[in-house]
Design an enzyme around this catalytic site. Structure first.
Site, PDB file in Angstrom:
ATOM      1  N   ILE A 294       0.844  -1.201   0.000  1.00 14.61           N
ATOM      2  CA  ILE A 294       0.000   0.000   0.000  1.00 14.61           C
ATOM      3  C   ILE A 294       0.879   1.251   0.000  1.00 14.61           C
ATOM      4  O   ILE A 294       0.614   2.221  -0.712  1.00 14.61           O
ATOM      5  CB  ILE A 294      -0.927  -0.012   1.238  1.00 14.61           C
TER       6      ILE A 294
ATOM      7  N   GLN B 221      -5.866 -11.375  16.465  1.00  6.87           N
ATOM      8  CA  GLN B 221      -5.164 -10.093  16.278  1.00  6.87           C
ATOM      9  C   GLN B 221      -5.502  -9.100  17.392  1.00  6.87           C
ATOM     10  O   GLN B 221      -5.769  -7.932  17.123  1.00  6.87           O
ATOM     11  CB  GLN B 221      -5.541  -9.483  14.919  1.00  6.87           C
TER      12      GLN B 221
ATOM     13  N   ASN C 229       2.210   4.826   7.435  1.00 12.57           N
ATOM     14  CA  ASN C 229       1.684   3.618   6.784  1.00 12.57           C
ATOM     15  C   ASN C 229       2.348   2.332   7.268  1.00 12.57           C
ATOM     16  O   ASN C 229       1.717   1.283   7.284  1.00 12.57           O
ATOM     17  CB  ASN C 229       1.858   3.757   5.262  1.00 12.57           C
ATOM     18  N   ALA C 230       3.617   2.394   7.658  1.00 10.49           N
ATOM     19  CA  ALA C 230       4.353   1.163   8.004  1.00 10.49           C
ATOM     20  C   ALA C 230       3.613   0.403   9.099  1.00 10.49           C
ATOM     21  O   ALA C 230       3.133   0.987  10.068  1.00 10.49           O
ATOM     22  CB  ALA C 230       5.762   1.500   8.481  1.00 10.49           C
TER      23      ALA C 230
ATOM     24  N   GLY D 207      -9.834  -2.363   4.239  1.00  8.33           N
ATOM     25  CA  GLY D 207     -10.174  -3.761   4.455  1.00  8.33           C
ATOM     26  C   GLY D 207      -9.030  -4.593   3.905  1.00  8.33           C
ATOM     27  O   GLY D 207      -7.872  -4.149   3.916  1.00  8.33           O
TER      28      GLY D 207
ATOM     29  N   TYR E 184      -2.784  -6.400  17.189  1.00 14.29           N
ATOM     30  CA  TYR E 184      -2.937  -5.552  15.988  1.00 14.29           C
ATOM     31  C   TYR E 184      -4.213  -4.701  16.085  1.00 14.29           C
ATOM     32  O   TYR E 184      -4.191  -3.506  15.785  1.00 14.29           O
ATOM     33  CB  TYR E 184      -2.985  -6.474  14.770  1.00 14.29           C
TER      34      TYR E 184
ATOM     35  N   ILE F 195       3.036  -3.885  10.899  1.00  9.93           N
ATOM     36  CA  ILE F 195       3.315  -5.322  10.889  1.00  9.93           C
ATOM     37  C   ILE F 195       2.186  -6.068  11.602  1.00  9.93           C
ATOM     38  O   ILE F 195       1.407  -5.457  12.329  1.00  9.93           O
ATOM     39  CB  ILE F 195       4.646  -5.659  11.605  1.00  9.93           C
TER      40      ILE F 195
HETATM   41  P1  NDP Z   1       3.560  -4.761   3.459  1.00  5.88           P
HETATM   42  O1  NDP Z   1       3.965  -5.819   4.421  1.00  5.88           O
HETATM   43  O2  NDP Z   1       3.249  -5.137   2.058  1.00  5.88           O
HETATM   44  O3  NDP Z   1       4.653  -3.575   3.462  1.00  5.88           O
HETATM   45  C1  NDP Z   1       5.054  -3.052   4.674  1.00  5.88           C
HETATM   46  C2  NDP Z   1       5.963  -1.850   4.467  1.00  5.88           C
HETATM   47  O4  NDP Z   1       6.242  -1.311   5.763  1.00  5.88           O
HETATM   48  C3  NDP Z   1       7.306  -2.216   3.860  1.00  5.88           C
HETATM   49  O5  NDP Z   1       7.784  -1.127   3.095  1.00  5.88           O
HETATM   50  C4  NDP Z   1       8.180  -2.447   5.089  1.00  5.88           C
HETATM   51  O6  NDP Z   1       9.575  -2.261   4.855  1.00  5.88           O
HETATM   52  C5  NDP Z   1       7.643  -1.343   6.008  1.00  5.88           C
HETATM   53  N1  NDP Z   1       7.900  -1.600   7.415  1.00  5.88           N
HETATM   54  C6  NDP Z   1       7.527  -2.662   8.169  1.00  5.88           C
HETATM   55  N2  NDP Z   1       7.987  -2.535   9.427  1.00  5.88           N
HETATM   56  C7  NDP Z   1       8.679  -1.357   9.471  1.00  5.88           C
HETATM   57  C8  NDP Z   1       9.437  -0.694  10.460  1.00  5.88           C
HETATM   58  N3  NDP Z   1       9.551  -1.182  11.696  1.00  5.88           N
HETATM   59  N4  NDP Z   1      10.039   0.474  10.130  1.00  5.88           N
HETATM   60  C9  NDP Z   1       9.934   0.987   8.886  1.00  5.88           C
HETATM   61  N5  NDP Z   1       9.236   0.399   7.896  1.00  5.88           N
HETATM   62  C10 NDP Z   1       8.620  -0.766   8.186  1.00  5.88           C
HETATM   63  O7  NDP Z   1       2.298  -4.055   4.160  1.00  5.88           O
HETATM   64  P2  NDP Z   1       0.929  -3.522   3.515  1.00  5.88           P
HETATM   65  O8  NDP Z   1       1.216  -2.660   2.362  1.00  5.88           O
HETATM   66  O9  NDP Z   1       0.011  -4.667   3.362  1.00  5.88           O
HETATM   67  O10 NDP Z   1       0.357  -2.653   4.735  1.00  5.88           O
HETATM   68  C11 NDP Z   1       0.631  -1.275   4.873  1.00  5.88           C
HETATM   69  C12 NDP Z   1      -0.211  -0.718   6.016  1.00  5.88           C
HETATM   70  O11 NDP Z   1      -1.581  -0.933   5.752  1.00  5.88           O
HETATM   71  C13 NDP Z   1       0.082  -1.380   7.365  1.00  5.88           C
HETATM   72  O12 NDP Z   1       0.033  -0.418   8.385  1.00  5.88           O
HETATM   73  C14 NDP Z   1      -1.051  -2.367   7.509  1.00  5.88           C
HETATM   74  O13 NDP Z   1      -1.323  -2.641   8.847  1.00  5.88           O
HETATM   75  C15 NDP Z   1      -2.177  -1.601   6.842  1.00  5.88           C
HETATM   76  N6  NDP Z   1      -3.250  -2.451   6.361  1.00  5.88           N
HETATM   77  C16 NDP Z   1      -3.018  -3.409   5.402  1.00  5.88           C
HETATM   78  C17 NDP Z   1      -4.056  -4.176   4.945  1.00  5.88           C
HETATM   79  C18 NDP Z   1      -3.864  -5.201   3.897  1.00  5.88           C
HETATM   80  O14 NDP Z   1      -4.854  -5.894   3.601  1.00  5.88           O
HETATM   81  N7  NDP Z   1      -2.709  -5.349   3.278  1.00  5.88           N
HETATM   82  C19 NDP Z   1      -5.415  -4.026   5.481  1.00  5.88           C
HETATM   83  C20 NDP Z   1      -5.554  -2.983   6.459  1.00  5.88           C
HETATM   84  C21 NDP Z   1      -4.493  -2.232   6.876  1.00  5.88           C
HETATM   85  P3  NDP Z   1      10.491  -3.479   4.255  1.00  5.88           P
HETATM   86  O15 NDP Z   1      10.103  -3.585   2.805  1.00  5.88           O
HETATM   87  O16 NDP Z   1      11.875  -3.016   4.471  1.00  5.88           O
HETATM   88  O17 NDP Z   1      10.112  -4.708   5.031  1.00  5.88           O
END
Ligand code: NDP
Length: 241
Positions: A14, A144, A82-83, A178, A147, A85
């Site tokens: 995202i 979760q 946005n970051a 979602g 989370y 886990i």
């Molecule tokens: P991804 O796992 O695809 O990507 C996560 C990104 O966050 C990567 O760029 C990663 O870096 C970075 N990241 C993770 N931990 C850290 C940290 N400690 N410090 C800095 N950067 C960090 O995640 P999504 O795109 O799926 O999710 C993005 C956001 O959206 C999150 O907050 C998630 O909770 C939220 N979300 C996602 C949903 C989904 O269905 N996918 C649904 C609802 C919310 P690196 O590449 O170096 O690992």
């Protein structure tokens, strides 16, 4: 002068879609990431943006990283938290480490990232903070508790900070996606994912680009009257009141 946007976790999923959208909107974009330098370098090249490695769950690293972005591109006008886990497991079996790690990265990061930029935004009379929360912070989700607590906390943060900054030209909003087709969701077992999709009235996973369009609006000058809001984008899986 182009405004500066900083997107945490802006190199994959995202966050990458948000970085791409904001770059297309004319922002100077800095994307932060945790450790996947290969993906980050590929995104930097593909989008023509700057990427910066630091852990958003570490206060000192955030302060240092933001100082570097500011020195390179200028003061941050738009911050997208946005970051995030997941470390799933049923609560009655959950190790404290899983709790601590998710709260640190998903919730405490909001303090570590926002605190260093908020005073400057208020002084300049302009700023946009967008927090990416989750449907599971709105409705709760089995497996979760950590989370869901962190993501619900992001919504409370959004509402309170929005009120503190409303008279200063700084808006604070959240987007609650979602299930979106990213690596995070690819980690969900196939049979569980099938059940999840069956429960989404729109009949599919969301696309990262769809979330990015909402962020693009909230990051724009046109969104000045919208603050403290949570935009729900989940294909009608859960209609929050
Ligand atoms: P991804 O796992 O695809 O990507 C996560 C990104 O966050 C990567 O760029 C990663 O870096 C970075 N990241 C993770 N931990 C850290 C940290 N400690 N410090 C800095 N950067 C960090 O995640 P999504 O795109 O799926 O999710 C993005 C956001 O959206 C999150 O907050 C998630 O909770 C939220 N979300 C996602 C949903 C989904 O269905 N996918 C649904 C609802 C919310 P690196 O590449 O170096 O690992």
């Amino acid at each position: 002068m182009a405004r500066v946007a900083l997107v945490t976790g802006g190199t994959r999923g995202i966050g990458k879609a948000i970085s791409a959208r904001l770059k297309a909107d004319g922002f100077k974009v800095a994307a932060n990431y945790a450790g996947n330098s290969e993906a980050a370098d590929a995104t930097a090249k593909e989008l023509g943006i700057s990427v910066y490695k630091w852990d958003v769950g570490d206060a000192a690293q955030c302060a240092e990283g933001i100082a570097k972005v500011t020195a390179d591109l200028g003061p941050v006008d738009v911050l997208v938290n946005n970051a995030g886990i997941t470390k799933d497991g049923l609560f009655h079996k959950m190790a404290q480490e899983k709790w601590d790690e998710v709260i640190r990265v998903d919730l405490s990061s909001l303090f570590y990232m926002t605190r260093p930029v908020i005073e400057g935004m208020r002084e300049r009379g302009y700023g946009r903070i967008v927090n990416i929360t989750s449907i599971n912070g709105q409705k709760g989700q089995v497996g979760q508790v950590n989370y869901s607590a962190a993501k619900a906390g992001m919504i409370g943060f959004t509402k309170a900070l929005a009120q503190e900054c409303a008279s200063k030209g700084v808006t604070v909003n959240a987007v609650a996606p979602g299930y979106i087709d990213t690596d995070m969701v690819a980690a969900v077992p196939e049979d569980v994912l099938k059940k999840i999709i069956a429960g989404i009235p729109v009949g599919r996973l969301g696309k990262a680009e769809e979330i990015a369009h909402a962020v693009s609006f909230l990051a724009s000058d046109n969104a000045g009257f919208m603050t403290g809001a949570t935009l729900t984008m989940n294909g009608a899986q859960y209609i929050a009141g």
